[in-house]
Structure formats: C-alpha cells, structure tokens
Write an enzyme that holds these catalytic residues in place. Structure first.
Site, PDB file in Angstrom:
ATOM      1  N   ASP A  24       0.946  -1.249   0.156  1.00  0.00           N
ATOM      2  CA  ASP A  24      -0.276   0.030   0.018  1.00  0.00           C
ATOM      3  C   ASP A  24       0.818   0.951   0.061  1.00  0.00           C
ATOM      4  O   ASP A  24       2.041   1.303   0.228  1.00  0.00           O
ATOM      5  CB  ASP A  24      -0.843   0.045   1.165  1.00  0.00           C
ATOM      6  N   SER A  25       0.159   2.526  -0.237  1.00  0.00           N
ATOM      7  CA  SER A  25       1.168   3.641  -0.249  1.00  0.00           C
ATOM      8  C   SER A  25       1.326   3.678   1.366  1.00  0.00           C
ATOM      9  O   SER A  25       2.499   4.770   1.528  1.00  0.00           O
ATOM     10  CB  SER A  25       0.328   4.945  -0.468  1.00  0.00           C
ATOM     11  N   CYS A  87      -4.271  -1.456  -1.972  1.00  0.00           N
ATOM     12  CA  CYS A  87      -4.563  -0.087  -2.209  1.00  0.00           C
ATOM     13  C   CYS A  87      -5.474   0.266  -3.090  1.00  0.00           C
ATOM     14  O   CYS A  87      -5.368  -0.252  -4.117  1.00  0.00           O
ATOM     15  CB  CYS A  87      -2.971   0.566  -2.375  1.00  0.00           C
ATOM     16  N   GLU A 167      -3.151   8.241   8.804  1.00  0.00           N
ATOM     17  CA  GLU A 167      -1.620   7.954   9.055  1.00  0.00           C
ATOM     18  C   GLU A 167      -1.147   8.653  10.106  1.00  0.00           C
ATOM     19  O   GLU A 167      -0.203   8.124  10.810  1.00  0.00           O
ATOM     20  CB  GLU A 167      -0.961   8.810   7.766  1.00  0.00           C
ATOM     21  N   CYS A 199     -10.923   2.689   0.385  1.00  0.00           N
ATOM     22  CA  CYS A 199      -9.466   3.359   0.604  1.00  0.00           C
ATOM     23  C   CYS A 199      -9.283   2.334   1.849  1.00  0.00           C
ATOM     24  O   CYS A 199      -9.939   2.346   2.877  1.00  0.00           O
ATOM     25  CB  CYS A 199      -9.321   4.691   0.834  1.00  0.00           C
ATOM     26  N   HIS A 201      -7.084   2.818   3.917  1.00  0.00           N
ATOM     27  CA  HIS A 201      -6.884   3.768   5.343  1.00  0.00           C
ATOM     28  C   HIS A 201      -8.094   3.886   6.260  1.00  0.00           C
ATOM     29  O   HIS A 201      -8.075   4.335   7.253  1.00  0.00           O
ATOM     30  CB  HIS A 201      -6.371   4.817   4.915  1.00  0.00           C
TER      31      HIS A 201
END
Ligand code: DGL
Length: 282
Positions: A24-25, A87, A167, A199, A201
C-alpha cells in the site's frame, strides 16, 4: 522502471514457504494484511508501505502506475508467491498493468472484493463510496458494483484528508468527526444503504464514520473479502504453506520507520518497534 525478475521459485506452485506480498502507499493496507493474517495464520507475509511517496490518491495515473510497479518489483525481488495490491488507488489505476508485468505471479486487487462485499450487503441498494481522488476520478467502484448489480445506485466522494488522519493516528475525536462530517455533507443527501470504505486507510476511521453517518447505514470494506480471495487462490493452486507453525511477518517501508511502527502497531494489534520496520528504497 526496474526490471521485474521472475524465476521458477516465484511461481505459485513451487515454493509454498514463500511469503504472500502485500503493498500500500502507507499503513492503510495493514487493515488488509491483518485480515489475511487472521484468515491464514500459517502463511508467511511481507508488507511494503510506500510511505515516502504517500499519498498516492492525489497523484496522476502515470505516477501511481509507476509507484505501484516499483513497489511490486521490490516485493518480487524478495521472492513472493502471490501479490496483494492492498491499495484501492493502485488497484483502480494499475491492476491490469501489474497483472501483465508480474505474470505468472497471481495479483489480487481490493476494488473487486470491496464491490462484492457491498453488493452482498445491500443488493439493489444505494452505495456511497468514500475513496481517494484518483479512485473516484476513475469511477472504479461504480463500474465494479454495477457490473455485479445493475440495479445498484452508486455515488462516490473523494476524502483525501481522511488518509492523513489515519496515517497520523487521529482516527477519533472532534477533528476526525468534523472532517468526516464535512465529506458526508459534500457527498449530498444520498441516503445510502451502505458506505463503502474504498480506501484501505478508512477502516481505521470506522467508528467515527459510524458516529457521524445516519443510523442503519452498513459500513463495508474490502479487507475480509480480499483475504477470502487470497485464500481461494492459494487453495486453487494447492499453494498453502504446510505445517502448523505460525507464519512470519516482515514489514518494509520507504520512509518514517518510527511513525510506521507507532501507527501500524495499532492496526496489527501488536506493539511494533522502529527496529521491526526495514527501510527500503524503490
Ligand atoms: N490506502 C490507499 C487506498 O486504498 C491510498 C491512500 C493514498 O495514498 O492516497 O486507496
């Protein structure tokens, strides 16, 4: 672009000790990694968070595809038996190219499993997709949901600031609630039956989204359906790791090992030290 190295050891059928590679990013894909770990506790796993270039969601498709190829190449270099693109942004933009470049390595994305979960949760329903700008721009979820359920209605809302909240580890409290509320208002009064967390996240913000969204809305994400897809693929290729020993986990990041450990530990439900994170260059 680095050359992807393929060798016999990387094909799914030959070395079942090889880990499943997940990228993932940033730390968001750990929500998918955790679901894979829970479903397949004996599998070895290696995770890469491309934290140096996060967020992917605001970048152009050309850059996102390049980043995704480089992340995949780094995992392939380690030797993996299957790749999970944890992702949505990279899945929406680059899944087909990744499959073409990585063949014969199987590649699993998260958009299709997420759409599948939403259709199962609310057949013929109204779905609101919360995702990154790039995922929304491509209408990836609208296509994936409507190809399974032509009666479904889908609205998509870009929520890039929610990536930063996740994050940062600010997944609850007043600031998180205000930001989530603002995005739901921006989406308009679509009275959704489901909110698709498009997403990886966003499962971190699940409780906050549930607090702010209207009562009765089902929250859907792709973590468990992606883990189920990985499990089916390993079964189909008779490639599950043998024995009863628990699988190993390696965590790689391209920047910020301390932050990765601090926030990532919460996703995985285990304390991580900076020294548990290997920094790599792509
Ligand atoms: N976690 C990612 C996704 O699922 C991307 C977040 C970002 O880098 O913008 O889309």
């Amino acid at each position: 672009m680095p050359m992807l190295r393929h060798n016999a050891a990387m094909t799914i059928a030959t070395d079942h000790e090889l880990p499943v590679g997940v990228f993932d990013s940033g730390v968001g894909g750990l929500t998918v990694l955790k679901a894979i770990q829970d479903a397949l506790p004996r599998e070895n796993l290696v995770y890469l968070g491309d934290t140096a270039r996060l967020p992917y969601g605001t970048k152009s498709p050309v850059s996102i595809e390049r980043y995704a190829m480089q992340a995949a190449a780094k995992l392939a270099e380690q030797g993996i038996k299957l790749l999970v693109v944890a992702c949505n942004t990279a899945s929406a933009v680059a899944l087909e190219s990744l499959r073409a470049h990585m063949a014969p390595l199987p590649v699993v994305g998260v958009v299709e499993p997420g759409a599948m979960a939403a259709v199962a949760a609310s057949p013929g329903g109204r779905h609101l997709v919360l995702a990154t700008e790039a995922t929304v721009r491509l209408g990836a979820y609208t296509r994936a949901v409507r190809s399974r359920d032509s009666a479904a209605r889908v609205t998509e809302q870009a929520c890039e600031m929610m990536v930063a909240l996740a994050e940062e580890g600010w997944s609850d409290g007043e600031i998180a609630r205000a930001i989530v509320r603002r995005y739901l208002e921006e989406a308009g009064d679509t009275a959704p039956d489901t909110i698709i967390l498009g997403c990886t996240h966003f499962p971190l913000l699940k409780d906050t989204i549930r607090e702010v969204a209207r009562d009765g809305v089902q929250l859907v994400d792709s973590a468990s359906t992606t883990a189920a897809a990985v499990s089916r693929l390993l079964d189909r290729h008779a490639a599950c790791r043998a024995g009863q020993a628990p699988g190993s986990l390696r965590l790689l990041a391209t920047d910020g090992a301390m932050r990765f450990a601090r926030v990532g530990g919460r996703f995985l439900g285990q304390e991580l030290q900076q020294s548990d994170i290997e920094l790599v260059d792509l």
